[in-house]
Design a protein around this motif. Structure first.
Motif, PDB file in Angstrom:
ATOM      1  N   ILE A  55       0.841  -1.202   0.000  1.00  0.00           N
ATOM      2  CA  ILE A  55       0.000   0.000   0.000  1.00  0.00           C
ATOM      3  C   ILE A  55       0.878   1.255   0.000  1.00  0.00           C
ATOM      4  O   ILE A  55       0.500   2.282  -0.583  1.00  0.00           O
ATOM      5  CB  ILE A  55      -1.000  -0.004   1.172  1.00  0.00           C
ATOM      6  N   TYR A  56       2.047   1.161   0.596  1.00  0.00           N
ATOM      7  CA  TYR A  56       2.978   2.284   0.531  1.00  0.00           C
ATOM      8  C   TYR A  56       3.383   2.555  -0.917  1.00  0.00           C
ATOM      9  O   TYR A  56       3.564   3.720  -1.310  1.00  0.00           O
ATOM     10  CB  TYR A  56       4.204   1.993   1.392  1.00  0.00           C
ATOM     11  N   SER A  57       3.494   1.516  -1.709  1.00  0.00           N
ATOM     12  CA  SER A  57       3.859   1.695  -3.125  1.00  0.00           C
ATOM     13  C   SER A  57       2.753   2.392  -3.916  1.00  0.00           C
ATOM     14  O   SER A  57       3.005   2.929  -5.002  1.00  0.00           O
ATOM     15  CB  SER A  57       4.189   0.344  -3.771  1.00  0.00           C
ATOM     16  N   LEU A  58       1.541   2.409  -3.384  1.00  0.00           N
ATOM     17  CA  LEU A  58       0.408   3.085  -4.026  1.00  0.00           C
ATOM     18  C   LEU A  58       0.242   4.516  -3.520  1.00  0.00           C
ATOM     19  O   LEU A  58      -0.741   5.185  -3.853  1.00  0.00           O
ATOM     20  CB  LEU A  58      -0.889   2.316  -3.756  1.00  0.00           C
ATOM     21  N   LYS A  59       1.194   4.993  -2.737  1.00  0.00           N
ATOM     22  CA  LYS A  59       1.048   6.265  -2.030  1.00  0.00           C
ATOM     23  C   LYS A  59       0.729   7.425  -2.969  1.00  0.00           C
ATOM     24  O   LYS A  59      -0.133   8.259  -2.669  1.00  0.00           O
ATOM     25  CB  LYS A  59       2.315   6.553  -1.225  1.00  0.00           C
ATOM     26  N   ALA A  60       1.394   7.518  -4.083  1.00  0.00           N
ATOM     27  CA  ALA A  60       1.180   8.652  -4.989  1.00  0.00           C
ATOM     28  C   ALA A  60      -0.274   8.721  -5.444  1.00  0.00           C
ATOM     29  O   ALA A  60      -0.892   9.802  -5.439  1.00  0.00           O
ATOM     30  CB  ALA A  60       2.120   8.559  -6.184  1.00  0.00           C
ATOM     31  N   ASP A  61      -0.846   7.593  -5.837  1.00  0.00           N
ATOM     32  CA  ASP A  61      -2.245   7.561  -6.279  1.00  0.00           C
ATOM     33  C   ASP A  61      -3.191   7.907  -5.126  1.00  0.00           C
ATOM     34  O   ASP A  61      -4.188   8.617  -5.305  1.00  0.00           O
ATOM     35  CB  ASP A  61      -2.608   6.184  -6.839  1.00  0.00           C
ATOM     36  N   ILE A  62      -2.882   7.378  -3.941  1.00  0.00           N
ATOM     37  CA  ILE A  62      -3.739   7.609  -2.772  1.00  0.00           C
ATOM     38  C   ILE A  62      -3.718   9.085  -2.382  1.00  0.00           C
ATOM     39  O   ILE A  62      -4.769   9.693  -2.131  1.00  0.00           O
ATOM     40  CB  ILE A  62      -3.297   6.715  -1.603  1.00  0.00           C
ATOM     41  N   LEU A  63      -2.535   9.691  -2.347  1.00  0.00           N
ATOM     42  CA  LEU A  63      -2.433  11.099  -1.965  1.00  0.00           C
ATOM     43  C   LEU A  63      -3.094  12.001  -3.004  1.00  0.00           C
ATOM     44  O   LEU A  63      -3.736  13.000  -2.658  1.00  0.00           O
ATOM     45  CB  LEU A  63      -0.976  11.505  -1.775  1.00  0.00           C
ATOM     46  N   ASN A  64      -2.963  11.670  -4.270  1.00  0.00           N
ATOM     47  CA  ASN A  64      -3.612  12.455  -5.320  1.00  0.00           C
ATOM     48  C   ASN A  64      -5.131  12.429  -5.151  1.00  0.00           C
ATOM     49  O   ASN A  64      -5.808  13.461  -5.227  1.00  0.00           O
ATOM     50  CB  ASN A  64      -3.224  11.915  -6.697  1.00  0.00           C
ATOM     51  N   ALA A  65      -5.676  11.234  -4.875  1.00  0.00           N
ATOM     52  CA  ALA A  65      -7.125  11.100  -4.659  1.00  0.00           C
ATOM     53  C   ALA A  65      -7.548  11.852  -3.402  1.00  0.00           C
ATOM     54  O   ALA A  65      -8.579  12.545  -3.395  1.00  0.00           O
ATOM     55  CB  ALA A  65      -7.489   9.623  -4.547  1.00  0.00           C
ATOM     56  N   PHE A  66      -6.758  11.732  -2.357  1.00  0.00           N
ATOM     57  CA  PHE A  66      -7.096  12.399  -1.099  1.00  0.00           C
ATOM     58  C   PHE A  66      -7.169  13.909  -1.283  1.00  0.00           C
ATOM     59  O   PHE A  66      -8.103  14.566  -0.808  1.00  0.00           O
ATOM     60  CB  PHE A  66      -6.051  12.047  -0.034  1.00  0.00           C
ATOM     61  N   ARG A  67      -6.216  14.479  -1.985  1.00  0.00           N
ATOM     62  CA  ARG A  67      -6.170  15.935  -2.136  1.00  0.00           C
ATOM     63  C   ARG A  67      -7.296  16.446  -3.029  1.00  0.00           C
ATOM     64  O   ARG A  67      -7.712  17.602  -2.904  1.00  0.00           O
ATOM     65  CB  ARG A  67      -4.797  16.362  -2.653  1.00  0.00           C
TER      66      ARG A  67
END
Length: 379
Positions: A120-132
């Motif tokens: 899930i850490y490797s998905l961080k960029a996608d997760i942070l983009n969605a969160f913002r």
């Protein structure tokens, strides 16, 4: 996406709604980190991802649309966003919100992400983009890496930086937290309903003892709720400084509020020598702890905390007994508490589990890990 055939026992658990994938259900040759489609008897069952963490080897998932996941999570917590007296709460809680392996907490204008496995850490960029996209009002973000790695444990990851000590509100009470200082933040958000009860009713007119006090958040809530005095006990040397900061943030004088940096079991002996007694004792130990003299386990040793509390508890006194041990059932915890009380009778006058912002998986009892009982001595 990798296709993996699972056994019928694993399939039964998944059909029952259990999201955590257990190592016992898969051979080591059958999976590697990443997304997978799970099949049983050549029939597709669900999608999942694999990555080792403290809870197992992965999670089942329904979607990877993080924008939608965050939108749904935000809608569930609208009451918290509308509450001007509380500015810190959880906004995403693993499988309770549809994707295990991460949590997200709000502290004022900042978000704190906790990652529990490497995938899930490797998905961080996608997760942070969605969160913002979903939370444009959040000014900055931090992360805690809670799996074994060579990564920094705590980091700033986007936007503005928080003050070293950030003041948040909970039920109108001020607490100072730190977002970029190890794994801890200075407060356990899952206990805010218990602190609310201390503030509203449980502490008024009482002499309160807070064991394993950490930064004395329970003590501050008790003091703000009308406690006559509080005593906070924790073995960590830093606990006194952090605890006093909470009291000072709320304009509370320290004359009737004491702090002891010492082992809890040693404090019982100290209190007995000094003839100290209390109306309310809060006991919230870590699930496991070790010092030079002993190893403590909630499942095996909690009863001793109860037994040692009784001699310094006043007539009709109360104990708030708490544990976040996910592997200890409510029934097993009550059995351990009863063992500590021995022949002393008690009533359960209030009970707490995880608050509403810590959305749980209703199909998995381990998802709702918090167990708190307010116990009153009967005479």
């Amino acid at each position: 996406m990798t296709k993996i055939t699972i056994n019928k026992f694993a399939a039964k658990k998944i059909r029952q709604g259990i999201s955590v994938l257990d190592v016992r259900d898969f051979s080591h040759e059958n999976y590697a980190d990443g997304f997978a489609a799970l099949y049983v008897d050549k029939t597709f069952l669900t999608n999942a991802y694999f990555s080792r963490q403290n809870k197992g080897v992965g999670w089942t998932i329904e979607t990877t649309d993080f924008v939608q996941l965050f939108k749904t999570a935000k809608a569930k917590r609208q009451n918290y966003f509308n509450d001007e007296l509380t500015t810190a709460f959880r906004i995403f809680n693993q499988d309770g919100d549809g994707f295990g392996g991460m949590t997200v907490d709000i502290y004022g204008n900042f978000a704190l992400f906790s990652w529990y496995n490497s995938f899930i850490y490797s998905l961080k960029a996608d997760i942070l983009n969605a969160f913002r996209q979903v939370f444009p009002e959040i000014l900055g973000g931090y992360e805690k890496v809670r799996f074994e790695s060579k990564l920094p444990i705590s980091s700033h990851i986007f936007g503005e930086t928080s003050p070293d000590k950030l003041t948040i509100l909970e039920n109108g009470v001020k607490y100072q937290v730190f977002l970029n200082d190890g794994l801890m933040t200075g407060i356990f958000l899952d206990q805010h309903e218990v602190r609310g009860a201390l503030l509203d009713e449980l502490a008024v007119g009482k002499d309160v003892l807070n064991l394993f006090s950490y930064t004395a958040a329970f003590s501050v809530a008790a003091a703000m709720g009308g406690a006559v005095s509080t005593v906070s006990v924790d073995l960590a040397k830093r606990s006194r400084e952090l605890s006093e900061a909470h009291f000072k943030a709320n304009g509370l004088a320290l004359e009737n509020h004491k702090f002891h940096v010492m082992d809890v079991f040693e404090y019982f002996k100290y209190a007995a020598r000094k003839n100290l007694t209390f109306d309310l004792i809060v006991i919230d130990p870590p699930s496991f702890a070790r010092n030079k003299k002993m190893t403590f386990s909630v499942a095996k040793n909690y009863h001793q905390l109860i037994a040692d509390s009784l001699p310094i508890l006043n007539k009709y006194g109360k104990i708030i007994a708490s544990t976040n041990h996910a592997g200890l059932t409510r029934e097993a915890f009550l059995t351990e508490l009863s063992k500590g009380f021995g022949t002393q009778k008690f009533d359960i006058i209030k009970e707490f589990s995880l608050p509403a912002d810590f959305v749980t998986n209703p199909c998995d009892p381990h998802s709702d890990y918090l167990k708190v009982f307010v116990l009153e001595i009967k005479t």
